[in-house]
Structure formats: C-alpha cells, structure tokens
Design an enzyme around this catalytic site. Structure first.
Site, PDB file in Angstrom:
ATOM      1  N   SER A  53       0.605  -1.083   0.079  1.00 53.33           N
ATOM      2  CA  SER A  53       0.000   0.002   0.003  1.00 53.33           C
ATOM      3  C   SER A  53       0.888   1.272  -0.046  1.00 53.33           C
ATOM      4  O   SER A  53       1.240   1.477   0.922  1.00 53.33           O
ATOM      5  CB  SER A  53      -0.903   0.053   1.074  1.00 53.33           C
ATOM      6  N   HIS A 110      -2.776  -6.526   3.039  1.00 53.75           N
ATOM      7  CA  HIS A 110      -1.982  -7.464   3.614  1.00 53.75           C
ATOM      8  C   HIS A 110      -2.419  -8.802   3.932  1.00 53.75           C
ATOM      9  O   HIS A 110      -1.945  -9.722   4.318  1.00 53.75           O
ATOM     10  CB  HIS A 110      -1.322  -7.077   4.783  1.00 53.75           C
ATOM     11  N   GLN A 117      -5.911  -2.113   7.941  1.00 56.22           N
ATOM     12  CA  GLN A 117      -4.935  -3.116   7.374  1.00 56.22           C
ATOM     13  C   GLN A 117      -3.971  -3.608   8.489  1.00 56.22           C
ATOM     14  O   GLN A 117      -3.671  -4.777   8.241  1.00 56.22           O
ATOM     15  CB  GLN A 117      -3.791  -2.159   6.573  1.00 56.22           C
ATOM     16  N   GLU A 118      -3.758  -3.052   9.425  1.00 59.30           N
ATOM     17  CA  GLU A 118      -3.062  -3.580  10.504  1.00 59.30           C
ATOM     18  C   GLU A 118      -3.436  -3.266  11.985  1.00 59.30           C
ATOM     19  O   GLU A 118      -3.981  -2.248  12.327  1.00 59.30           O
ATOM     20  CB  GLU A 118      -1.612  -2.904  10.676  1.00 59.30           C
ATOM     21  N   GLU A 164       3.189  -9.382   6.531  1.00 58.25           N
ATOM     22  CA  GLU A 164       3.832  -8.788   7.795  1.00 58.25           C
ATOM     23  C   GLU A 164       4.024  -9.808   8.800  1.00 58.25           C
ATOM     24  O   GLU A 164       4.438  -9.683   9.941  1.00 58.25           O
ATOM     25  CB  GLU A 164       3.642  -7.703   7.964  1.00 58.25           C
ATOM     26  N   ASP A 222      -3.163   0.632  11.826  1.00 58.64           N
ATOM     27  CA  ASP A 222      -2.646   1.333  10.791  1.00 58.64           C
ATOM     28  C   ASP A 222      -3.920   1.145   9.878  1.00 58.64           C
ATOM     29  O   ASP A 222      -4.201   0.048   9.282  1.00 58.64           O
ATOM     30  CB  ASP A 222      -1.489   0.638  10.229  1.00 58.64           C
ATOM     31  N   GLU A 268      -2.699   5.343  12.819  1.00 61.56           N
ATOM     32  CA  GLU A 268      -1.759   5.621  11.613  1.00 61.56           C
ATOM     33  C   GLU A 268      -2.616   5.755  10.190  1.00 61.56           C
ATOM     34  O   GLU A 268      -3.658   4.879  10.282  1.00 61.56           O
ATOM     35  CB  GLU A 268      -0.909   4.550  11.154  1.00 61.56           C
ATOM     36  N   ASP A 297       1.509   8.611   7.443  1.00 65.49           N
ATOM     37  CA  ASP A 297       2.319   7.762   6.546  1.00 65.49           C
ATOM     38  C   ASP A 297       2.192   8.075   5.116  1.00 65.49           C
ATOM     39  O   ASP A 297       3.049   9.023   4.478  1.00 65.49           O
ATOM     40  CB  ASP A 297       2.013   6.302   6.555  1.00 65.49           C
ATOM     41  N   LYS A 329       9.976   5.844   6.540  1.00 68.09           N
ATOM     42  CA  LYS A 329      10.340   4.841   5.705  1.00 68.09           C
ATOM     43  C   LYS A 329      11.336   5.213   4.741  1.00 68.09           C
ATOM     44  O   LYS A 329      11.254   6.331   3.815  1.00 68.09           O
ATOM     45  CB  LYS A 329       8.949   4.325   4.884  1.00 68.09           C
ATOM     46  N   HIS A 361       9.441  -0.524   8.624  1.00 65.23           N
ATOM     47  CA  HIS A 361       9.743  -1.533   7.423  1.00 65.23           C
ATOM     48  C   HIS A 361       8.795  -1.271   6.346  1.00 65.23           C
ATOM     49  O   HIS A 361       7.818  -0.453   6.444  1.00 65.23           O
ATOM     50  CB  HIS A 361       9.484  -2.884   7.912  1.00 65.23           C
ATOM     51  N   ARG A 362       8.744  -2.193   5.338  1.00 65.88           N
ATOM     52  CA  ARG A 362       7.643  -2.348   4.580  1.00 65.88           C
ATOM     53  C   ARG A 362       7.295  -3.728   4.311  1.00 65.88           C
ATOM     54  O   ARG A 362       7.801  -4.603   4.820  1.00 65.88           O
ATOM     55  CB  ARG A 362       8.267  -1.902   2.769  1.00 65.88           C
ATOM     56  N   SER A 363       6.010  -4.053   3.600  1.00 67.28           N
ATOM     57  CA  SER A 363       5.736  -5.175   3.623  1.00 67.28           C
ATOM     58  C   SER A 363       6.498  -6.224   2.826  1.00 67.28           C
ATOM     59  O   SER A 363       6.425  -7.305   3.340  1.00 67.28           O
ATOM     60  CB  SER A 363       3.963  -5.161   3.185  1.00 67.28           C
ATOM     61  N   LYS A 367       8.553  -0.009  13.697  1.00 65.66           N
ATOM     62  CA  LYS A 367       7.244  -0.908  13.131  1.00 65.66           C
ATOM     63  C   LYS A 367       8.100  -1.836  12.238  1.00 65.66           C
ATOM     64  O   LYS A 367       8.334  -1.386  11.080  1.00 65.66           O
ATOM     65  CB  LYS A 367       6.408  -0.029  12.642  1.00 65.66           C
TER      66      LYS A 367
END
Length: 422
Positions: A47, A159, A167-168, A211, A246, A287, A314, A339, A367-369, A390
C-alpha cells in the site's frame, strides 16, 4: 593534538537483483572500500502513497514485470562510475550527487530502489571501516534509546484476504522497563492471540499475512480488537500492552466516502467512528486514519483525540520534508512514519526526522511489507532516538531480523541502554 581521520575511498559499487519476502525482485548493493564492504537491500511496499519516490520496475515479461534489472544497471553503469573515489563517510555528498544524477522530483529516472540501496550500503561501508556499529556511526554518542516494538499481529486490507478494512492491528508493549522485556511481552501476547484465534475461528485463522500477522476471517474492527484484548489479558499484560491501528485509509476511500465494517462513512462520521473506538479500547496509535490527500480529516482527528493518541502520518507525509512541513503548519497528525524507501536516501530521511523532532512530532521508523533480512532500520531507529519501530509481527525472518538486531544493540550498549516508552 588534532585527530585526523583518513578518507574511506569507494573502490567499487556493485548491484544485483535478489528476492524480497514476497518472492519479488529487489535491489541489493555492495559498496567496497579498501577497509570494508557494506551491503544493503531496498525494501518494497504494497500500500504505497502516490507521492512516494518511484520504485523502478522493468515492466517486461520477467517476474510478471516486477524485475529490477533497470535499477541494477543504473547503479552499476550510472551511479558507480560517478561515486568511485568519493569518501564513503561523506553521506550527504554522496546522496546529493545521486539526486543530481537523477534530476527528477520522485527519483523516477534512476529509481529510488537503486539510489537507496547505494545510500544505505555506503553508510554500512563507512561504519565498518571506522569499526563502529551502524547505529553509533549514524547517531553518535547520543544513540542509546531503544524504541517500542509496534507489532502487526492481525492483518487486514492489502496485507491479507479477510474482510477487514483496517490494514494492521498493532500491539505496543509500553509497560516494559527494557527493550528485551518489551519484546518478550509482545511475543507472548502474539502467541496467546494465535491460540485464541485458532480456538474461535479454526486452524486457518493462524495463517499469516505479508508481515507475519494472523489473517483470520474477521469481518469488523471491534471483533479484531476484542480478540487482542483477550490475548493481552490471558498473557498477563493488562495495562502494560496497548493497542494501535494502521487504517491505510486510502485503500478503502472511494468517491468521497470511507467503506469500513460494511458501512460507507463521511469524513465527519469516520472521525466519530475512531473517537468511539479510542474511548472503548486502550489505543495509543492511529496510523493513516484518513486518505493521503484528506488533510482536513487528519486535522479533525488530531483535534479530537490527538492529546491521548499518536496520529501517525504515512501516505500523507511519505517521509517528505515538504509534505511534513505542510502537515505541521496545518496541525495534521502529531507523528511521522519514517520509511527510507519512501524518500530514497538516508540523508533525506534524517532531514524529515529532524523536522519532526523540532516540532514535537514523534517518530516511528518503519519496514515495508516487502522486506529482506537487511536490519538497517533497527540501527536507524536507535540512531534517531525514535520512540517506535514498526517491523511486523514477531514472526518470519525478515521481521525478526530487526527485532534481533535491537537485542544486539541493547546488549552492546549495556547499562547505557534506555527503553524509550511513550
């Protein structure tokens, strides 16, 4: 007596195509000096904000168009000859020269994945040549604070394949005295959650997303939060482990409405939606609660719950100084998700961090996915003194590599190590 440090001349730069945690190609770069070799891998997001620096892909038949041989050639044929002979320790000079070579606003000529790979590898090569750990090289003597691990334990959105819009769903072990204690709290709660989900939804509920978080067939936000609260209680960490979300709201925003939990909400109704959840659960992080261009939504939620909750930007900020400055001026959010590959160089990411800190915005290094076992961001988090890191669930090698590196850093700091907390 003056201290003279010899230059660390770059003798060779070499890039190659390797695979990330999703089995997609990414760029790995080596920077060679007479005294050291520094290697780094560029991560990749799913994303992604539209204002991010461009990740250059080949768009041909190889790997379904996701190959990165163009970016690799840009490192080997364009960047390497220009940087050869330069001092690897002159990070900003190296980064600024690569920006000049690219000449675009979003690094679309050479690719942010090419530029970032070189930027990170140069920092590693310089640190190794000076016999310094990376966190100390980047952060100096003031690098001693360990961040809160913010763990993605239930996956939704892009994800996972569940019906969750958010998403998270995140765990933050804020009640620990040390980083290693915080990590243990998070891990124990994660495994307890896995047992709860398996018992309630069946074996497939503990399948994991990109993740490492579980991807159960949960349909609503509150259902996911209830499961997490149950896990915290059963693990014995009530009051010590807090929650975060998030939303990645750009992914469920369409035609002026936010589609979540089977409803279509206006901006004002979504503000109330979040405010009600914050009242009912110990949430300390929201987030990307609104879409990347919904500045008014970010302003509204910051006014509504920002005194008690970290509103992290983000996609709206994309680690970009210009966009972050706009948010600061407007009162949009109160924290920055940092990031490295969103902006493309170590220097620019640190510039964004400096601006955030000067305006009392907290920082979550992320991080990234699509990741590799490169643990650079763990060192970056300590170098900056960031409050949060994160980097996914405490599962999958590309996620635990960051958590494990922080354990090593904590050990190397000894009694000087301090757990940040919020």
């Amino acid at each position: 007596m003056d201290v003279f440090i010899l230059p660390i001349p770059i003798e060779k730069i070499h890039a190659r195509e390797v695979l990330d945690s999703r089995g997609n190609p990414t760029v790995e770069v080596e920077v060679h000096t007479p005294f050291s070799i520094g290697a780094a891998c560029a991560p990749s997001g799913a994303s992604t904000g539209t204002h991010e620096a461009l990740e250059l892909r080949d768009k041909d038949k190889r790997y379904g168009g996701k190959g990165v041989l163009k970016a690799v050639r840009n490192v080997n044929d364009v960047i390497a000859p220009k940087l050869k002979g330069m001092d690897a320790a002159r990070q900003r000079e190296l980064d600024m020269l690569m920006l000049e070579l690219d000449g675009t606003e979003n690094k679309s000529k050479l690719g942010a994945n090419a530029i970032l790979g070189v930027s990170m590898a140069a920092a590693r090569a310089a640190a190794s040549a000076l016999e310094l750990p990376l966190y100390r090289y980047l952060g100096g003597v003031n690098a001693y604070r360990l961040p809160i691990p913010m763990m993605n334990v239930i996956n939704g959105g892009k994800h996972a394949g569940s019906g969750l819009a958010i998403q998270e769903f995140l765990l933050l072990p804020v009640g620990a005295d040390t980083y290693h204690e915080a990590l243990r709290m998070g891990v124990e709660t994660y495994h307890t959650l896995g047992k709860i989900l398996k018992d309630k939804y069946g074996k497939t509920a503990t399948n994991v997303g990109d993740e490492g978080g579980y991807a159960p067939a949960i349909g609503t936000t509150r259902e996911a939060l209830d499961a997490m609260m149950d896990a915290i209680k059963k693990a014995g960490y009530e009051g010590k482990v807090k929650l975060g979300m998030d939303a990645a709201a750009s992914e469920f925003y369409k035609d002026g409405k936010y589609r979540i939990d089977g409803k279509s909400l206006s901006r004002d109704r979504l503000v109330k939606y979040y405010a009600d959840i914050v009242k009912d659960y110990p949430i300390i992080v929201l987030e990307d609660p609104f879409a990347e261009e919904d500045w008014e939504g970010f302003i509204a939620i910051t006014k509504e719950v920002g005194k008690d909750v970290n509103i992290i930007g983000d996609d709206i900020f994309v680690t970009n100084v210009k966009r972050l400055q706009r948010g600061i001026s407007m009162g949009a959010a109160n924290a920055l998700l940092l990031k490295l590959n969103q902006i493309g160089t170590v220097s620019e990411a640190f510039d964004a961090a400096t601006l955030a800190f000067r305006n009392k915005y907290k920082i979550a290094v992320s991080h990234r996915s699509g990741e590799t076992c490169d643990s650079t961001i763990a060192d970056v988090a300590v170098a900056l003194g960031a409050q949060i890191i994160k980097t996914g669930a405490p599962a999958r090698g590309e996620r635990t590599s960051k958590y494990n590196q922080l354990l090593r850093i904590e050990e190397s700091l000894g009694k000087a190590a301090t757990y940040t907390g919020i």
